[in-house]
Scaffold this motif. Structure first.
Motif, short mmCIF file in Angstrom:
data_model
loop_
_atom_site.label_atom_id
_atom_site.label_comp_id
_atom_site.label_asym_id
_atom_site.label_seq_id
_atom_site.Cartn_x
_atom_site.Cartn_y
_atom_site.Cartn_z
N TRP A 172 16.78 6.58 51.58
CA TRP A 172 15.37 6.94 51.58
C TRP A 172 15.46 8.20 50.50
O TRP A 172 15.78 9.43 50.53
CB TRP A 172 15.26 7.70 52.88
CG TRP A 172 13.71 8.26 53.10
CD1 TRP A 172 12.83 8.13 52.12
CD2 TRP A 172 13.31 8.75 54.21
NE1 TRP A 172 11.59 8.64 52.30
CE2 TRP A 172 11.79 9.09 53.71
CE3 TRP A 172 13.62 9.44 55.17
CZ2 TRP A 172 11.15 9.99 54.57
CZ3 TRP A 172 12.91 10.06 56.09
CH2 TRP A 172 11.42 9.96 55.71
N PRO A 173 15.55 7.60 49.30
CA PRO A 173 15.77 8.61 48.03
C PRO A 173 14.89 9.78 47.91
O PRO A 173 15.44 10.87 47.55
CB PRO A 173 15.36 7.73 47.00
CG PRO A 173 15.70 6.26 47.30
CD PRO A 173 15.51 6.25 48.90
N ALA A 174 13.70 9.71 48.67
CA ALA A 174 12.86 11.09 48.77
C ALA A 174 13.53 12.19 49.52
O ALA A 174 13.17 13.32 49.39
CB ALA A 174 11.38 10.74 48.90
N ARG A 175 14.38 11.73 50.58
CA ARG A 175 14.77 12.72 51.64
C ARG A 175 16.32 12.75 51.91
O ARG A 175 16.64 13.75 52.53
CB ARG A 175 14.25 12.17 53.04
CG ARG A 175 12.64 12.45 52.82
CD ARG A 175 12.09 13.80 52.61
NE ARG A 175 12.36 14.65 53.50
CZ ARG A 175 11.82 14.87 54.78
NH1 ARG A 175 11.03 14.42 55.34
NH2 ARG A 175 12.27 15.88 55.78
N ILE A 176 16.72 11.77 51.51
CA ILE A 176 18.29 11.68 52.03
C ILE A 176 19.39 11.95 50.48
O ILE A 176 19.14 11.22 49.93
CB ILE A 176 18.79 10.26 52.70
CG1 ILE A 176 17.86 10.04 54.00
CG2 ILE A 176 20.23 10.51 53.08
CD1 ILE A 176 18.30 8.60 54.59
N PRO A 177 19.94 12.98 50.76
CA PRO A 177 20.96 13.13 49.57
C PRO A 177 21.98 12.10 49.72
O PRO A 177 22.44 11.58 50.57
CB PRO A 177 21.56 14.41 49.72
CG PRO A 177 21.43 14.90 51.28
CD PRO A 177 20.17 14.24 51.52
N GLY A 178 22.55 11.71 48.37
CA GLY A 178 23.56 10.72 47.89
C GLY A 178 24.91 11.26 48.80
O GLY A 178 25.18 12.26 48.77
N ALA A 179 25.69 10.02 49.14
CA ALA A 179 27.13 9.96 49.38
C ALA A 179 27.10 11.06 50.68
O ALA A 179 28.09 11.50 50.66
CB ALA A 179 28.09 10.62 48.34
N LYS A 180 26.37 10.96 51.57
CA LYS A 180 26.48 11.66 52.69
C LYS A 180 27.08 10.93 53.81
O LYS A 180 26.66 9.71 54.01
CB LYS A 180 24.89 11.93 53.21
CG LYS A 180 25.18 13.10 54.42
CD LYS A 180 23.72 13.71 54.53
CE LYS A 180 23.62 14.58 55.57
NZ LYS A 180 22.29 15.52 55.67
N THR A 181 27.72 11.47 54.64
CA THR A 181 28.62 10.90 55.78
C THR A 181 28.02 11.80 57.04
O THR A 181 28.19 12.93 57.06
CB THR A 181 30.04 11.11 55.70
OG1 THR A 181 30.78 10.15 54.43
CG2 THR A 181 30.82 10.55 56.90
#
Length: 706
Positions: A396-405
């Motif tokens: 969810w590009p608008a809300r979820i930062p990348g490379a998150k575990t």
């Protein structure tokens, strides 16, 4: 009738947004301007270990030719730009109950579809689709369903997707149809039916490989939605692939180049040429990364490597096809300029399978070849981690930062509450799950959900050399799994509620090697697990368990903080149903002697009563609920009485449950502006005794000020 109800609900809800915006919104995270589009992609029997970022990349990097690996570049990219869940569980280790729990938000302790109840009617109640329709979403289900009810009622099945909240359905209705990936030719299992809502269109689907077919239709539906009058509304798509399960058929050709609006798979809409890969030879294309792949079968570098058996070329190609489809869909969202505010979830319904309906001469499919179960033991139909841990990704590009575990424990049934939160609509009180939005976005406090599974199966855990010796070829029968913190309790061949759990710390010991149950320090945990599994569930006569007749243990309380009566909280809003309090802020609170004495409020909303019912002696207790509005009642974490969806005002409903002596937590959700005798009557009795109303004579609340 249902459509009329939904229409009225939408109008009511939209009015409520205008009147009470601060109270209607989900409170766990700050809402964005517009609710997101939502695409939930569910695969069939794809293991945790089948995806690169979860396990296959480790095999590749290891460089040991004895361990073949698969590639999933598009899913790896989805993880890099979004989030991966390393501790998300399916609600059951087989498809029908797992899918039903996802759609209803109910775990297997409360669900109506359990065990191997394939094609059983999913109940007429709140679903993810009905909920999102009330928030103004357009809804579509594409692919495998298998929850429609009696097949003799074709095509008017009692639980057709259109009767459970979906505007459009295109796919396999019956569970077994999903074992075949060419619906027209029926290469191995015979011809199947593909339904476009209520019309069987399989006759026009020559050479349509189902992964391609569902993807092409999904793209067509999204484009039509975005170019039509419905474009002003967000959409929810349930895209359920029937691969890689079962037949392991191959596509007709390479995945079309490009992707998105002008490339990749395309819907042509012509009989016999429905999609742009409906040509060439069926069941022939092996992905070039696997076509000539070899491996060190005897782990001896001095001997020649062998070619992969055809079975595994097929399995890897089927999975790669899904990976290509995810990349294709992602590109389409970019082409349509809707990618930033589209939430995509990718996951599976249960662990990897040994079921591969292939012709004679093909090797049986073994999840050992690729390590499809990942760093765990167990496969489909097991409640070990390998049967339940799912390869779940979110973008969810608008809300979820990348490379998150995300390493906190969750279940597929949590997605209903999550989507409600994302769509800025309250989840029904019936929902067992919690919103995962705080974990996804990093905003707000993540509430701890439940991880609980029950299932019965007559087979055995496979005799894989890579499994712990104690569970190779182990009989399954009645099984249970519960997770509390980092600890998982597992029981196989359950004979009674007193059977001990094996206990493992699945964070430090994901393969479940060290059974902590034999250590005295975990005796208290053992007893807690035995109590919780009884408190988390309701008896279902269609899925009998050996512990069904066991009395539910009471809760543990300190008497000095208990006061006679009930506590209550009032949640303001013109809610479309009885809503969950999770993640919501109450408007007022207080305590009352009974359900009659809550003051009236000028605003509409919901009253939540909470208390601990004092049971004097162990026995079977019958509860009765009657209301002029709508209500929902929980006992511990189990559903007790549901007077919400489809309830006829004034009707008296009953249920019976066996309880141990002591204090049992009760939650009573009542819609409307106030409680009182004209709104709700809840009473109970033991055996042949008289009815008792809930009051300060038998129910207590916790006074947190003491």
């Amino acid at each position: 009738m249902i459509k009329t109800t939904w229409r009225a609900t939408v109008v009511s809800f939209l009015l409520s947004v205008t009147l009470f915006p601060a109270e209607i919104k989900a409170q766990s995270v700050k809402p964005i301007v517009a609710p997101p589009n939502i695409i939930f992609i569910l695969t069939d029997d794809l293991g945790y270990g089948d995806i690169g970022v979860f396990f296959q990349n480790q095999r590749k990097q290891n460089g040991n030719k004895a361990f073949p690996f698969q590639l999933s570049p598009n899913l790896d990219q989805m993880a890099a730009s979004g989030a991966k869940f390393t501790h998300q569980y399916s609600n059951a280790p087989v498809c029908a109950p797992s899918r039903a729990s996802f759609i209803t938000g109910m775990n297997q302790g409360n669900a109506k579809v359990r065990d191997n109840q394939f094609d059983k009617q999913i109940e007429e109640n709140h679903t993810i689709a009905t909920m999102l329709k009330a928030a103004g979403y357009s809804t579509a289900a594409i692919g495998k369903w298998g929850l429609q009810g009696e097949t003799k009622e074709e095509p008017n099945w009692p639980a057709h997707p259109s009767k459970r909240g979906f505007d459009q359905f295109f796919g396999y209705m019956r569970h077994a149809d999903g074992h075949e990936h060419y619906p027209y030719e029926g290469l191995y299992r015979g011809e199947k039916q593909v339904w476009d809502n209520y019309t069987d269109v399989a006759a026009g689907l020559s050479k349509c490989y189902t992964t391609d077919l569902w993807t092409a239709y999904a793209k067509k539906w999204i484009v039509s939605h975005q170019r039509g009058e419905e474009a002003k509304n967000p959409f929810f798509m349930f895209l359920a692939y029937d691969a890689p399960h079962a037949v392991l058929e191959l596509p007709t050709q390479a995945y079309p180049k490009g992707g998105g609006l002008k490339g990749g798979l395309q819907w042509k809409g012509k009989k016999g040429e429905m999609i742009n890969t409906a040509s060439g030879e069926i069941d022939t294309y092996v992905h070039p990364d696997y076509a000539w792949a070899t491996y060190d079968d005897d782990q001896n570098a001095a001997t020649p490597e062998l070619a992969w058996p055809d079975t595994y070329k097929r399995y890897a190609t089927a999975n790669r096809r899904i990976d290509d489809a995810v990349g294709d869909l992602s590109q389409l969202l970019k082409d349509l300029n809707i990618a930033d505010n589209t939430l995509i979830i990718f996951t599976s319904d249960n662990g990897p399978s040994i079921e591969s309906y292939l012709p004679k001469g093909f090797a049986a499919n073994s999840p050992e070849f690729f390590g499809s179960f990942g760093p765990f033991d167990g496969i489909k139909r097991d409640v070990w981690e390998g049967g339940l841990r799912m390869p779940t990704l979110a973008s969810w590009p608008a809300r979820i930062p990348g490379a998150k575990t995300i390493s906190s424990a969750s279940m597929l049934s949590d997605w209903m509450a999550t989507f409600a939160d994302a769509a800025n609509i309250p989840a029904p009180a019936r929902t067992d799950g919690v919103s995962l939005l705080p974990s996804l976005t990093g905003k707000g406090k993540q509430e701890q959900g439940q991880v609980y599974v029950e299932y019965t199966e007559g087979g055995r855990t496979p005799d894989f050399k890579s499994f712990e010796e104690s569970r190779r070829g182990r009989k399954r029968e009645q099984m249970q799994m519960i997770r509390i913190g980092d600890l998982v309790g597992v029981r196989y061949q359950i004979r009674s509620a007193s059977d001990d759990f094996e206990i493992y710390n699945v964070v430090s010991d994901p393969k479940e090697r060290r059974n902590l149950a034999i250590e005295p320090a975990y005796r208290q945990v053992q007893e807690k697990m035995k109590a919780k599994v009884l408190q988390n569930r309701r008896v279902d006569a269609e899925a009998p368990r050996p512990y069904d007749s066991t009395a539910v243990p009471a809760g543990v309380l300190l008497s000095k903080v208990m006061q006679p009566g009930l506590s209550w909280k009032f949640f303001k809003g013109n809610f479309p149903w009885v809503v969950s309090e999770k993640g919501r802020k109450f408007f007022k609170q207080g305590h009352a002697t009974d359900l009659k004495s809550v003051p009236a409020f000028a605003s509409k909303g919901m009253v939540l009563y909470e208390g601990y019912l004092k049971i004097l002696k162990e026995g079977s207790y019958t509860f009765s609920l009657q209301t002029k509005g709508k209500a929902y009642v929980r006992l511990h974490e189990a559903e007790l009485l549901d007077a919400d969806f489809g309830y006829l005002p004034g009707k008296e409903i009953f249920t019976t449950v066996r309880l141990k002596a002591g204090y049992h937590p009760v939650k009573i959700y009542v819609s409307g502006e106030q409680g009182g005798p004209d709104k709700i009557m809840l009473k109970y009795k033991e055996a042949a005794s008289d009815w008792s109303l809930l009051s300060n004579k038998n129910i207590y609340y916790v006074n947190k000020l003491l």
